[in-house]
Design an enzyme around this catalytic site. Sequence first.
Site, PDB file in Angstrom:
ATOM      1  N   ASP A 113       1.703  -0.162  -5.603  1.00 22.62           N
ATOM      2  CA  ASP A 113       1.366   0.107  -4.206  1.00 22.62           C
ATOM      3  C   ASP A 113       0.045   0.887  -4.193  1.00 22.62           C
ATOM      4  OD1 ASP A 113       1.863   0.128  -1.468  1.00 22.62           O
ATOM      5  OD2 ASP A 113       3.062   1.958  -1.523  1.00 22.62           O
ATOM      6  N   GLY A 150       6.454   8.895  -4.097  1.00 18.52           N
ATOM      7  CA  GLY A 150       7.580   8.509  -4.942  1.00 18.52           C
ATOM      8  C   GLY A 150       8.682   7.681  -4.297  1.00 18.52           C
ATOM      9  N   LYS A 195       0.007  -4.476  -4.306  1.00 21.79           N
ATOM     10  CA  LYS A 195      -0.625  -4.436  -2.977  1.00 21.79           C
ATOM     11  C   LYS A 195      -2.104  -4.736  -3.100  1.00 21.79           C
ATOM     12  CE  LYS A 195      -1.188  -0.405  -0.659  1.00 21.79           C
ATOM     13  NZ  LYS A 195      -0.556   0.669   0.128  1.00 21.79           N
ATOM     14  N   ASP A 238       0.490   8.152 -11.200  1.00 23.19           N
ATOM     15  CA  ASP A 238      -0.407   8.343 -10.052  1.00 23.19           C
ATOM     16  C   ASP A 238      -1.487   9.361 -10.415  1.00 23.19           C
ATOM     17  OD1 ASP A 238       0.073   7.603  -6.782  1.00 23.19           O
ATOM     18  OD2 ASP A 238      -1.440   9.119  -7.235  1.00 23.19           O
ATOM     19  N   ASP A 244      -5.089   8.303 -14.261  1.00 25.25           N
ATOM     20  CA  ASP A 244      -5.629   7.036 -13.761  1.00 25.25           C
ATOM     21  C   ASP A 244      -4.983   5.885 -14.529  1.00 25.25           C
ATOM     22  OD1 ASP A 244      -7.205   4.730 -13.269  1.00 25.25           O
ATOM     23  OD2 ASP A 244      -8.955   5.963 -12.836  1.00 25.25           O
ATOM     24  N   TRP A 254       8.834   4.376  -3.774  1.00 25.88           N
ATOM     25  CA  TRP A 254       9.124   3.153  -4.542  1.00 25.88           C
ATOM     26  C   TRP A 254       9.911   3.527  -5.794  1.00 25.88           C
ATOM     27  CZ3 TRP A 254       5.355  -1.552  -4.867  1.00 25.88           C
ATOM     28  CH2 TRP A 254       5.023  -1.968  -3.568  1.00 25.88           C
TER      29      TRP A 254
HETATM   30  C1  LIG Z   1       0.151   4.191  -0.645  1.00 30.39           C
HETATM   31  S1  LIG Z   1       0.209   5.379  -1.929  1.00 30.39           S
HETATM   32  C2  LIG Z   1       1.645   4.914  -2.812  1.00 30.39           C
HETATM   33  C3  LIG Z   1       2.956   5.214  -2.118  1.00 30.39           C
HETATM   34  C4  LIG Z   1       4.140   5.055  -3.042  1.00 30.39           C
HETATM   35  N1  LIG Z   1       4.337   3.655  -3.412  1.00 30.39           N
HETATM   36  C5  LIG Z   1       5.422   5.555  -2.439  1.00 30.39           C
HETATM   37  O1  LIG Z   1       6.252   4.724  -2.085  1.00 30.39           O
HETATM   38  O2  LIG Z   1       5.610   6.771  -2.342  1.00 30.39           O
HETATM   39  C6  LIG Z   1      -1.086   4.841  -2.983  1.00 30.39           C
HETATM   40  C7  LIG Z   1      -1.266   5.694  -4.224  1.00 30.39           C
HETATM   41  O3  LIG Z   1      -2.124   5.020  -5.157  1.00 30.39           O
HETATM   42  C8  LIG Z   1      -2.692   6.034  -5.963  1.00 30.39           C
HETATM   43  N2  LIG Z   1      -3.796   5.492  -6.773  1.00 30.39           N
HETATM   44  C9  LIG Z   1      -4.957   4.945  -6.352  1.00 30.39           C
HETATM   45  N3  LIG Z   1      -5.737   4.593  -7.397  1.00 30.39           N
HETATM   46  C10 LIG Z   1      -5.054   4.906  -8.522  1.00 30.39           C
HETATM   47  C11 LIG Z   1      -5.322   4.790  -9.926  1.00 30.39           C
HETATM   48  N4  LIG Z   1      -6.476   4.258 -10.370  1.00 30.39           N
HETATM   49  N5  LIG Z   1      -4.398   5.225 -10.817  1.00 30.39           N
HETATM   50  C12 LIG Z   1      -3.237   5.775 -10.375  1.00 30.39           C
HETATM   51  N6  LIG Z   1      -2.918   5.903  -9.056  1.00 30.39           N
HETATM   52  C13 LIG Z   1      -3.806   5.494  -8.128  1.00 30.39           C
HETATM   53  C14 LIG Z   1      -3.110   7.089  -4.941  1.00 30.39           C
HETATM   54  O4  LIG Z   1      -3.300   8.349  -5.567  1.00 30.39           O
HETATM   55  C15 LIG Z   1      -1.923   7.063  -3.966  1.00 30.39           C
HETATM   56  O5  LIG Z   1      -0.999   8.095  -4.232  1.00 30.39           O
END
Ligand SMILES: C[S@@+](CC[C@H](N)C(=O)[O-])C[C@H]1O[C@@H](n2cnc3c(N)ncnc32)[C@H](O)[C@@H]1O
Length: 216
Positions: A107, A49, A147, A69, A88, A51
């Site tokens: 991200d 969280g 990203k 997420d 998702d 961002w």
């Molecule tokens: C690097 S982390 C994000 C960090 C976040 N931006 C922060 O600042 O706290 C990447 C996230 O992308 C999520 N993610 C990956 N594929 C996803 C999808 N199809 N739908 C939702 N979330 C997804 C993962 O569960 C993970 O928590």
Amino acid sequence: MKEVQDHWFRKAKEDGYRARSAYKLLAIDERFRILKRGMRVLDAGAAPGSWTQVASKIVGERGEIVSVDLKPIDPRGLPKNVRLICGDLRQISLADFGGYFDLILSDMAPDTTGVPMADAAISVRLCNALLDLSKEVLKVGGDLAMKVFEGGEYLELLARAKNIFCEAQGYKPTSSRAESVEMFIVCSGYKGRKFDQATTATRVKPPLGPGWKSGG
Ligand SMILES: C[S@@+](CC[C@H](N)C(=O)[O-])C[C@H]1O[C@@H](n2cnc3c(N)ncnc32)[C@H](O)[C@@H]1O
């Protein structure tokens, strides 16, 4: 290199951010000025969280952040202008989001397999899903920052983004590890549905079901 990582990690703790990723969004915003007061923003792949923390502060109480997420996000300490959806991103529809967005942030990262080419391919697929989603939920003129793991299909993705938005360019914040393949594509000025010729079929059925959680 470890020292650089520790620096951002320590700084995040001191500044009260949930993750060091906060500084990547702050750097993107300093460079491109994508976040503005009163905006409605989708934060895709938002857990834990940081961002959301950055964006919710900048948009202020008249704005709104919808944070999605696969993993649950702890609502404690987040402001009232944040709505959390656990699920998702590729399965959520405009109705579930509650309307159009001025900005989409992502991200999102796949669970890495350790095979760089495979990870990059999955990451590009997620980004294509975001471009598809833009056509459903982004206001014309809206922006997107996402990203991506740089790899074989990066240039095609960038070209598609340039087709859909007035401008799109790659950017790597200094807080992103130099050895990491992660890049951000920052797109501004969504042109509207008719400008995307590509069909990627990245959206997956079905809409929200009983397994979905919303809160915050
Ligand atoms: C690097 S982390 C994000 C960090 C976040 N931006 C922060 O600042 O706290 C990447 C996230 O992308 C999520 N993610 C990956 N594929 C996803 C999808 N199809 N739908 C939702 N979330 C997804 C993962 O569960 C993970 O928590």
